[in-house]
Scaffold this active site. Structure first.
Site, short mmCIF file in Angstrom:
data_model
loop_
_atom_site.label_atom_id
_atom_site.label_comp_id
_atom_site.label_asym_id
_atom_site.label_seq_id
_atom_site.Cartn_x
_atom_site.Cartn_y
_atom_site.Cartn_z
N HIS A 117 2.37 -8.05 3.54
CA HIS A 117 1.37 -7.87 4.61
C HIS A 117 1.29 -9.09 5.53
O HIS A 117 0.52 -9.07 6.50
CB HIS A 117 -0.01 -7.59 4.02
CG HIS A 117 -0.08 -6.33 3.21
ND1 HIS A 117 0.43 -5.12 3.66
CD2 HIS A 117 -0.58 -6.09 1.97
CE1 HIS A 117 0.24 -4.20 2.71
NE2 HIS A 117 -0.36 -4.77 1.69
N ASP A 158 6.11 -0.78 -3.05
CA ASP A 158 4.69 -0.98 -3.23
C ASP A 158 3.97 0.22 -2.62
O ASP A 158 4.49 0.85 -1.68
CB ASP A 158 4.27 -2.27 -2.53
CG ASP A 158 2.83 -2.67 -2.78
OD1 ASP A 158 2.61 -3.54 -3.64
OD2 ASP A 158 1.93 -2.12 -2.12
N HIS A 160 1.47 0.30 -0.76
CA HIS A 160 0.98 0.01 0.59
C HIS A 160 2.16 -0.32 1.50
O HIS A 160 3.12 -0.97 1.08
CB HIS A 160 0.01 -1.18 0.55
CG HIS A 160 -1.12 -0.97 -0.41
ND1 HIS A 160 -1.21 -1.65 -1.61
CD2 HIS A 160 -2.19 -0.14 -0.36
CE1 HIS A 160 -2.30 -1.25 -2.26
NE2 HIS A 160 -2.91 -0.33 -1.52
N ASP A 235 1.63 -0.54 -8.25
CA ASP A 235 0.42 0.17 -7.81
C ASP A 235 0.59 1.66 -7.48
O ASP A 235 -0.42 2.32 -7.22
CB ASP A 235 -0.26 -0.57 -6.64
CG ASP A 235 0.69 -1.07 -5.59
OD1 ASP A 235 1.87 -0.69 -5.61
OD2 ASP A 235 0.25 -1.88 -4.74
#
Length: 308
Positions: A117, A158, A160, A235
């Site tokens: 990110h 991931d 996200h 995740d």
């Protein structure tokens, strides 16, 4: 197989903070117990020059000296501290070291990392510096001395989207960014990766693995990397607090096996990082990560047998 850790640099987080800092020490303990032949080394510290391959100097300086704004730190989600700076540098250094080790041995690991990110000029979502972006650019620079271009694929699984990575490499045809993530999950404003695969809430093993197969086929049609950086996020797990997908332990193991088999069939070195994992029982996140290491170790042994 070599793995690089930065877990001894612990962030001083306030009570009740949702980031599971303890999972790094737990993973190291589990590896020592179940995969004692994995060689674990302390991560080196990424320098300003290395970080500047993917980040603007102003961001590196502001993080390093603490002049970063409170708003920027809120976006990251950590309070500023010298320990945070050191850990962020070490976590980036671990992916750099894992890439170098992967060229030597086929597969290597960062026992943290996956800070996808972070943009060139800011952080976000528990990410300060973008370890995959820095490592990819540094490997290209080091291999460029031989007069050939190293093409790098970032396979980001991931839950996200890897928005920072997509932004950094937006106009770079030498790096292919593949992100397979929850459609309605964070970040809510997505960037354009070279290949984005958006999954609905509740996506389970079968649909996920089918989507992954199609994504890897598409990557194969469009790009021929000389290095893969794999973000093996825990995740997507069904009991992850932030994931919203429904992958089982077996499904996640199958996911990892498909990625490592894809790279093995093409003899592409791969450096992998742990990325996210936020199960209510942190031991379950660590179990997913241990499973990734088991699969990686199996394929690492194949590399060694081929080398002989």
């Amino acid at each position: 197989m070599r793995a690089f850790y930065s877990g001894q640099f612990v962030l001083p987080l306030p009570p009740g903070h949702r980031f599971p800092m303890s999972r790094y020490a737990l993973l190291r303990d589990r590896l020592e117990e179940h995969l004692p032949t994995v060689e674990m080394d302390q991560a080196p510290r990424a320098s300003d020059g290395e970080l500047a391959l993917a980040h603007i100097p102003q961001w590196i300086a502001a993080i390093s000296d603490g002049s970063v704004s409170p708003q920027a730190m809120r976006e990251i989600g950590f309070p500023w501290s010298e320990a945070m700076v050191e850990r962020s540098r070490r976590s980036t250094g671990a992916t750099i070291a894992a890439c170098r080790a992967a060229f030597a041995g086929g597969i290597a690991a960062n026992m943290a990392g996956g800070t996808h990110h972070a943009y060139a000029d800011k952080g976000g979502g528990f990410c300060v510096f973008n370890d995959a972006a820095v490592a990819a650019r540094l490997m290209q620079a080091e291999h460029g001395r031989s007069g050939r271009l190293l093409k790098v694929a970032v396979i980001d699984l991931d839950v996200h989207q890897g928005n920072g990575t997509a932004s950094i490499f937006r106009n770079d045809p030498s790096v292919f960014t593949l992100s397979m993530h929850g459609q309605k999950n964070f970040p809510f404003r997505k960037e354009a990766s070279d290949l984005d695969v958006e999954l609905p809430d509740g996506c389970g093993d079968a649909d996920y693995l089918t989507a992954l197969e199609h994504a890897l086929d598409e990557l194969d049609r469009r790009f021929s990397p000389g290095l893969v950086i794999y973000l093996a996020g825990a995740d997507p797990f069904e009991r992850d607090r932030l994931g919203r997908l429904k992958l089982s332990f077996d499904g996640l193991e199958a996911r990892d096996r498909r990625v490592f088999d894809w790279t093995w069939q093409r003899r592409i070195p791969v450096a992998f990082a742990m990325a996210g994992g936020y199960a209510s029982d942190i031991a379950e996140t660590v179990q997913v990560q241990l499973g990734t290491f088991r699969v990686a170790f199996d394929y690492w042994r194949r590399w060694q047998n081929t080398a002989r």
